[in-house]
Motif scaffolding. Structure first.
Motif, short mmCIF file in Angstrom:
data_model
loop_
_atom_site.label_atom_id
_atom_site.label_comp_id
_atom_site.label_asym_id
_atom_site.label_seq_id
_atom_site.Cartn_x
_atom_site.Cartn_y
_atom_site.Cartn_z
N LYS A 45 -6.36 52.30 46.22
CA LYS A 45 -6.09 52.35 44.78
C LYS A 45 -5.08 53.42 44.42
O LYS A 45 -4.18 53.19 43.62
N LYS A 46 -5.18 54.59 45.03
CA LYS A 46 -4.27 55.69 44.73
C LYS A 46 -2.83 55.33 45.13
O LYS A 46 -1.89 55.56 44.38
N LYS A 47 -2.67 54.76 46.30
CA LYS A 47 -1.33 54.35 46.76
C LYS A 47 -0.78 53.24 45.87
O LYS A 47 0.41 53.25 45.52
N TYR A 48 -1.62 52.31 45.48
CA TYR A 48 -1.20 51.23 44.59
C TYR A 48 -0.68 51.81 43.27
O TYR A 48 0.38 51.40 42.77
N GLU A 49 -1.42 52.75 42.70
CA GLU A 49 -1.01 53.35 41.43
C GLU A 49 0.32 54.09 41.57
O GLU A 49 1.17 54.04 40.68
N ARG A 50 0.52 54.78 42.69
CA ARG A 50 1.81 55.45 42.94
C ARG A 50 2.94 54.43 43.05
O ARG A 50 4.04 54.65 42.55
N MET A 51 2.66 53.32 43.69
CA MET A 51 3.67 52.26 43.80
C MET A 51 4.04 51.72 42.43
O MET A 51 5.21 51.50 42.15
N ARG A 53 3.92 53.23 39.61
CA ARG A 53 4.71 54.24 38.89
C ARG A 53 6.05 54.48 39.59
O ARG A 53 6.82 55.33 39.18
N GLN A 54 6.30 53.74 40.65
CA GLN A 54 7.52 53.83 41.45
C GLN A 54 7.72 55.21 42.05
O GLN A 54 8.85 55.68 42.20
N GLU A 55 6.61 55.88 42.37
CA GLU A 55 6.65 57.17 43.03
C GLU A 55 6.71 57.02 44.54
O GLU A 55 7.00 57.97 45.24
N ALA A 56 6.41 55.83 45.02
CA ALA A 56 6.37 55.61 46.46
C ALA A 56 7.10 54.31 46.79
O ALA A 56 6.78 53.26 46.24
N ALA A 57 8.08 54.42 47.66
CA ALA A 57 8.75 53.21 48.15
C ALA A 57 7.81 52.54 49.14
O ALA A 57 7.15 53.21 49.93
N PHE A 58 7.74 51.24 49.08
CA PHE A 58 6.81 50.55 49.96
C PHE A 58 7.29 49.15 50.23
O PHE A 58 7.74 48.45 49.34
N LYS A 59 7.21 48.76 51.48
CA LYS A 59 7.52 47.38 51.88
C LYS A 59 6.19 46.75 52.29
O LYS A 59 5.46 47.30 53.09
#
Length: 71
Positions: A45-51, A53-59
């Motif tokens: 959930k925490k990583k999803y929320e960062r994604m 907010r575009q705080e984390a690039a993710f593929k």
């Protein structure tokens, strides 16, 4: 129970529909959707929320595409 052809956005993991208000990510390969709860070990959930907010690039590559790549 919904029939597979009636689903607008079936989850690549569980097969159930991904609704507008549900946490989900789209596959960078096929564009299909997967519920965040279905892949919570990969995207908590925490990583999803960062994604979001575009705080984390993710593929993200869904399980169906990963299976195609491994064959």
């Amino acid at each position: 129970m919904q029939r597979q052809q009636d689903l607008q956005f079936p989850c690549s993991k569980c097969g159930k529909n991904v609704g507008d208000e549900e946490r989900a990510v789209s596959c960078d390969e096929c564009g299909g959707w997967t519920h965040q709860v279905c892949i919570c070990r990969e995207i908590n959930k925490k990583k999803y929320e960062r994604m979001m907010r575009q705080e984390a690039a993710f593929k993200f590559v869904c399980i169906k595409c990963r299976n195609l790549e491994s064959t």
